[in-house]
Design a protein around this motif. Structure first.
Motif, mmCIF file in Angstrom:
data_model
loop_
_atom_site.group_PDB
_atom_site.id
_atom_site.type_symbol
_atom_site.label_atom_id
_atom_site.label_comp_id
_atom_site.label_asym_id
_atom_site.label_seq_id
_atom_site.Cartn_x
_atom_site.Cartn_y
_atom_site.Cartn_z
ATOM 1 N N PHE A 1 -34.894 -19.510 22.508
ATOM 2 C CA PHE A 1 -34.489 -20.393 23.631
ATOM 3 C C PHE A 1 -34.010 -21.628 23.138
ATOM 4 C CE2 PHE A 1 -35.447 -23.489 26.683
ATOM 5 C CZ PHE A 1 -35.182 -22.917 27.741
ATOM 6 N N GLU A 2 -34.746 -22.303 22.264
ATOM 7 C CA GLU A 2 -34.270 -23.601 21.894
ATOM 8 C C GLU A 2 -32.938 -23.744 21.072
ATOM 9 O OE1 GLU A 2 -35.512 -25.822 23.160
ATOM 10 O OE2 GLU A 2 -37.474 -25.283 24.062
ATOM 11 N N LEU A 3 -32.902 -22.520 20.302
ATOM 12 C CA LEU A 3 -31.629 -22.497 19.343
ATOM 13 C C LEU A 3 -30.337 -22.418 20.302
ATOM 14 C CD1 LEU A 3 -32.558 -20.799 16.122
ATOM 15 C CD2 LEU A 3 -32.206 -23.340 16.547
ATOM 16 N N MET A 4 -30.496 -21.656 21.253
ATOM 17 C CA MET A 4 -29.595 -21.277 22.497
ATOM 18 C C MET A 4 -29.247 -22.238 23.241
ATOM 19 S SD MET A 4 -28.071 -18.499 21.096
ATOM 20 C CE MET A 4 -26.819 -17.893 22.619
ATOM 21 N N ARG A 5 -30.337 -23.075 23.611
ATOM 22 C CA ARG A 5 -30.207 -24.115 24.545
ATOM 23 C C ARG A 5 -29.555 -25.422 23.927
ATOM 24 N NH1 ARG A 5 -34.453 -28.160 27.456
ATOM 25 N NH2 ARG A 5 -36.275 -26.982 26.446
ATOM 26 N N HIS A 6 -29.574 -25.618 22.722
ATOM 27 C CA HIS A 6 -29.273 -26.873 22.165
ATOM 28 C C HIS A 6 -27.793 -26.761 21.616
ATOM 29 C CE1 HIS A 6 -32.561 -29.530 22.952
ATOM 30 N NE2 HIS A 6 -33.353 -28.664 22.521
ATOM 31 N N PHE A 7 -27.380 -25.312 21.035
ATOM 32 C CA PHE A 7 -26.362 -25.348 20.194
ATOM 33 C C PHE A 7 -25.519 -24.084 20.531
ATOM 34 C CE2 PHE A 7 -29.752 -27.057 17.810
ATOM 35 C CZ PHE A 7 -29.413 -28.003 17.263
ATOM 36 N N GLU A 8 -24.188 -24.113 20.367
ATOM 37 C CA GLU A 8 -23.072 -23.200 20.327
ATOM 38 C C GLU A 8 -23.251 -22.716 18.912
ATOM 39 O OE1 GLU A 8 -22.350 -22.053 23.008
ATOM 40 O OE2 GLU A 8 -21.822 -23.656 24.367
ATOM 41 N N TRP A 9 -22.910 -21.448 18.570
ATOM 42 C CA TRP A 9 -23.105 -20.609 17.297
ATOM 43 C C TRP A 9 -21.650 -20.028 16.869
ATOM 44 C CZ3 TRP A 9 -27.117 -21.718 14.434
ATOM 45 C CH2 TRP A 9 -28.325 -22.449 14.970
ATOM 46 N N GLY A 10 -21.484 -19.959 15.918
ATOM 47 C CA GLY A 10 -20.295 -18.928 15.366
ATOM 48 C C GLY A 10 -20.719 -18.839 13.890
ATOM 49 N N LEU A 11 -20.243 -17.582 13.471
ATOM 50 C CA LEU A 11 -20.564 -16.753 12.232
ATOM 51 C C LEU A 11 -19.356 -17.378 11.265
ATOM 52 C CD1 LEU A 11 -21.433 -13.102 12.864
ATOM 53 C CD2 LEU A 11 -22.999 -14.704 11.532
ATOM 54 N N VAL A 12 -19.609 -17.663 10.098
ATOM 55 C CA VAL A 12 -18.367 -18.186 9.239
ATOM 56 C C VAL A 12 -17.761 -16.798 8.806
ATOM 57 C CG1 VAL A 12 -18.036 -18.978 7.019
ATOM 58 C CG2 VAL A 12 -19.742 -20.088 8.338
ATOM 59 N N ASN A 13 -18.568 -15.881 8.330
ATOM 60 C CA ASN A 13 -17.581 -14.852 7.987
ATOM 61 C C ASN A 13 -18.155 -13.274 8.625
ATOM 62 O OD1 ASN A 13 -16.456 -12.630 6.498
ATOM 63 N ND2 ASN A 13 -17.367 -13.171 4.622
ATOM 64 N N PRO A 14 -17.747 -13.224 9.822
ATOM 65 C CA PRO A 14 -18.154 -12.012 10.717
ATOM 66 C C PRO A 14 -17.726 -10.519 9.845
ATOM 67 C CG PRO A 14 -16.288 -13.356 11.695
ATOM 68 C CD PRO A 14 -16.494 -13.833 10.439
ATOM 69 N N LEU A 15 -16.930 -10.695 9.072
ATOM 70 C CA LEU A 15 -16.744 -9.416 8.178
ATOM 71 C C LEU A 15 -18.102 -9.128 7.319
ATOM 72 C CD1 LEU A 15 -13.100 -9.296 7.160
ATOM 73 C CD2 LEU A 15 -13.993 -8.426 9.324
ATOM 74 N N LYS A 16 -18.405 -10.029 6.936
ATOM 75 C CA LYS A 16 -19.969 -9.739 5.919
ATOM 76 C C LYS A 16 -20.874 -10.906 6.224
ATOM 77 C CE LYS A 16 -21.180 -8.729 1.268
ATOM 78 N NZ LYS A 16 -22.328 -9.206 1.254
ATOM 79 N N PRO A 17 -21.472 -10.858 7.320
ATOM 80 C CA PRO A 17 -22.295 -11.821 7.823
ATOM 81 C C PRO A 17 -23.420 -12.306 7.187
ATOM 82 C CG PRO A 17 -22.756 -9.764 9.297
ATOM 83 C CD PRO A 17 -21.649 -9.362 8.366
ATOM 84 N N TRP A 18 -23.915 -11.410 6.373
ATOM 85 C CA TRP A 18 -25.138 -11.554 5.235
ATOM 86 C C TRP A 18 -25.241 -10.883 4.262
ATOM 87 C CZ3 TRP A 18 -28.965 -10.802 9.931
ATOM 88 C CH2 TRP A 18 -29.182 -9.553 10.228
#
Ligand code: HEM
Length: 540
Positions: free
Chosen positions: A497-514
Motif C-alpha cells: 500500500f505505502e510503496l504504491m501510494r507514495h511512488f511511481e515505479w519502473g524497472l531498469v531492465n525489464p528483459l532481466k529484472p533480477w
C-alpha cells in the motif's frame, strides 16, 4: 572358491565384478518396483541423479513445474520421492497423524548440531509441545507491539525510497536489497525489540544478507548430496557457539541476537524473582513482544536463543520474496498497477486510510496513524486480491518441505484415482503447479489477474472457497501452519500500500529484472534495479 574371491586374481576379477553389478542392478530394480506405478521422468525410478541435478541447478522449482505439467498431479521424482500438485492431497499430508517431516530436508535446515528449532523438529510430539510455547508470541494476542513495530519499519522504507527518488542523476537502486533490509529490520524489532538498523544506514555493515545467502547455498548442496545428516554430527554440524571475533556474517547475527536475548532474559528472571518475593508483577510490565511471550510460556536459555534466530531465517527471505514478486508483477502489469493506485487514492480521499501524502520526513511518517492500519487494509478488496494473486503467481517458497508417508503406507485419491504410496516415501509439494492449476483458476491461471479473487460469486462460491484454501497453503497447513503468518501478512499489505501510494515505479531492465536462485526452498533474489519517483495521489 571363496578364498579366491577374498584375494582376487586374474580369473576371479570378472566374477567379482559380475556379483557387484548384479547387486547394484538388484537394488535398483527393488527401488524401481516401489514406485513403478507412478509416472515420472526417465531414470527417476532407479536414480536420484535427476533430482540432485535439479537441486544443484538452484532452479529446482522449474523442474518440478515441468514434471507436474508432464506427468500429472502425482509424479515420481526419485526412487523414494513423489511430487504432488494436488492441493487436497497436500492438505491431507499435513493433518494425517502418521505422516511426519522428512529428515533429508528438515535436518539440512538445522543451524546448531546440538538442538532443533520448531521448524526442524521431526518428532511430532516434541514439535507440538514447542509450538504451543511459541504460538501466542507470534500472534498479536501476546504481542501488543507487533503492528506498531511493523509501522516503524515501513515508514523507514518509505523514507529510504524517497531519498533515492529525490536524488539527482542516477537514482536507480536495488529494490530486492532494500526489501530485505525491511524484512530483517521488522524481524529484529518484532522478534527482539531491537531493529538491525539496516534501513537507517541503507547498508548491511555486518553482511547479514550475503551470509544468509552463503549459508542457504551451503545447506542446499548438503541436502542435494544427501548429507543433511551431518548437521547432527557433533563438531561437524553447524554450531551456535559464539565467535566474538567475527565481525560479520551469520556469526555476527548470532552474537547480536544472543546478546539481546541474554539481556532480556536476565531482566525477565529478575522481575520474576521480585514478583515471587511479593513485589509487583513486573514481567507483565515488560515490552509486550514476542520474546516476552516466549519467556512467559516457559522458553529460556539456548532454546530461546535458537528459536529467536529461527525467526530471522524463516521470516526474512520468505516475506522479501513475496514483496519482490508482487512488486515485479505490478510493475509489469500497468492495468493492475493503475487499478491498485486508484483504490489507494480513493481510500485516502474517503478517509479509509490515513492522509500521509504530504509528510515525507521519517519522523512524520513514524507518527501514529501515518501508515495504513492492518484493519484498514482489509477494507480494500483490490489490495487484498493483489496480495493473494502476487503469492499465487510467484510462490515465495520454491522446493521441498517434504513429508514421509506413514509407516504402513497409505492409499490416497488424487484426481478421482486411488494411488498406493508405500510407507516412508517422501511427498513434496509442487508449489507453482499447485497455485497455477487451470482446473481451479481457469485457463488464464498463468496470468497475474487479481480480479479473479473478486469476480467469483454464486454459483461459483465453492470454487472461490477452494481457491482461497489452496492459496492459504502457501503458509502451510494444520499444526505446521506458518507461525509468522500474521507478521508476514501485516508487513506485506502495509508495504505494498505505502510503496504504491507514495511512488511511481519502473524497472531498469525489464528483459532481466533480477537474478534469482532457489536455495533450500527459498528465493534468493538480487539485482532488481528500479527507479522510483514521487507521486501526488489523484484528488489529494
Ligand atoms: C510470505 C512469507 C512467509 C511464507 C510464505 C511462509 C511459509 C511458511 C510455511 C509453508 C511453513 C510451514 C513449513 C512446514 O510445513 O514445515 C512455515 C513455517 C514457519 N514459519 Fe513461515 N512463512 C512466511 C513468513 C514467516 C515469518 C515472517 C516468520 C517469522 C516472523 C515465519 C516463521 C515461521 C516459523 C517459526 C515456522 C515453523 C512453524 C512450525 O514448524 O510449527 N514465517 N512458514
Amino acid at each position: 572358491m571363496f578364498a579366491d574371491l577374498l584375494s582376487p586374481n586374474r580369473e576371479t576379477w570378472p566374477i567379482l565384478a559380475a556379483v557387484v553389478l548384479l547387486a547394484i542392478v538388484g537394488s535398483r530394480l527393488r527401488a524401481y518396483s516401489k514406485l513403478r506405478h507412478i509416472p515420472g521422468p526417465r531414470w527417476t525410478g532407479v536414480s536420484e541423479i535427476p533430482h540432485i541435478r535439479a537441486f544443484l541447478s538452484e532452479r529446482c522449482c522449474n523442474w518440478y513445474t515441468t514434471v507436474s505439467e508432464t506427468h500429472g498431479p502425482i509424479a515420481r521424482v526419485g526412487p523414494n520421492t513423489v511430487l504432488t500438485s494436488s492441493a487436497e492431497f497436500w492438505e491431507s499430508v499435513n493433518v494425517k497423524p502418521g505422516y511426519r517431516r522428512s529428515k533429508w530436508f528438515y535436518n539440512a535446515a538445522r543451524f546448531d548440531w546440538r538442538r532443533d528449532n520448531v521448524f526442524t523438529m521431526i518428532d511430532t510430539e516434541q514439535h507440538d509441545a514447542r509450538r504451543k510455547m511459541m504460538a501466542p508470541g507470534y500472534s498479536g494476542r501476546e504481542n501488543l507491539e507487533l503492528e506498531r513495530d511493523v509501522d516503524k519499519c515501513v515508514a523507514k522504507m518509505v523514507h529510504l525510497v524517497g531519498s533515492y527518488a529525490d536524488k539527482r542523476g542516477n537514482n536507480t537502486f536495488d529494490l530486492a536489497n532494500k526489501l530485505q533490509f525491511l524484512t530483517l529490520d521488522v524481524i529484529g524489532l518484532v522478534g527482539f525489540g531491537k531493529s538491525f538498523g539496516l534501513l537507517d544506514v541503507d547498508a548491511d555493515p555486518h553482511e547479514f544478507v550475503r551470509s544468509t545467502e552463503a549459508g542457504l547455498r551451503r545447506i542446499n548442496k548438503l541436502m542435494a548430496l544427501g548429507l543433511s545428516w551431518t548437521n547432527r554430527v557433533p563438531f561437524v554440524g553447524p554450531s551456535a557457539e559464539l565467535d566474538a571475533e567475527k565481525a560479520t556474517g551469520f556469526e555476527k547475527m548470532l552474537t547480536i541476537s544472543s546478546d539481546i536475548v541474554g539481556e532480556r532474559e536476565k531482566v525477565f528472571q529478575k522481575n520474576l524473582q521480585e514478583e515471587s518475593d511479593g513485589g509487583s508483577s513486573k514481567p507483565m510490565k515488560e515490552r509486550a513482544d514476542m520474546l516476552a511471550s516466549f519467556m512467559r510460556n516457559g522458553l529460556f536459555g539456548d532454546e530461546l536463543k535458537t528459536e529467536s534466530l529461527l525467526q530471522i531465517v524463516a521470516g526474512s527471505d520468505t516475506t522479501a520474496g513475496a514483496l519482490r514478486g508482487t512488486m515485479l508483477y505490478l510493475m509489469s502489469h500497468p492495468r493492475v498497477y493503475r487499478a491498485l493506485q486508484a483504490e489507494i487514492d480513493a481510500a485516502v480521499r474517503d478517509g479509509k486510510a490515513p492522509n500521509a501524502t504530504k509528510s515525507v520526513s521519517v519522523d512524520e511518517l513514524e507518527e501514529e496513524d501515518s501508515i495504513i492500519s492492518y484493519a484498514q487494509t482489509k477494507s480494500l478488496p483490490y489490495l487484498q486480491a493483489v496480495v493473494r494473486e502476487g503469492i499465487r503467481v510467484f510462490p515465495p517458497l520454491t522446493d521441498p518441505f517434504a513429508r514421509d508417508v506413514q509407516p504402513g503406507g497409505d492409499t490416497v485419491v488424487i484426481d478421482g484415482k486411488e494411488v498406493f504410496l508405500p510407507g516412508g516415501v517422501s511427498v513434496i509439494p509442487s508449489w507453482t503447479a499447485m497455485h497455477r492449476d487451470r482446473k481451479l483458476y481457469g485457463a488464464d491461471a498463468d496470468l497475474f489477474r487479481p480480479e479473479r479473487w473478486l469476480e467469483t460469486q454464486e454459483p461459483d462460491a465453492d470454487r472461490l472457497r477452494a481457491m482461497r484454501r489452496t492459496n492459504d497453503l502457501m503458509f502451510g497447513h494444520g499444526k505446521y501452519t506458518c507461525l509468522g503468518k500474521p507478521v508476514a501478512l501485516i508487513e506485506i499489505h502495509k508495504t505494498i500500500f505505502e510503496l504504491m501510494r507514495h511512488f511511481e515505479w519502473g524497472l531498469v531492465n525489464p528483459l532481466k529484472p533480477w537474478d534469482a536462485a532457489s536455495l533450500m526452498g527459498l528465493w534468493s533474489i538480487k539485482h532488481m534495479y528500479v527507479q522510483a519517483s514521487r507521486r501526488v495521489p489523484s484528488g489529494a
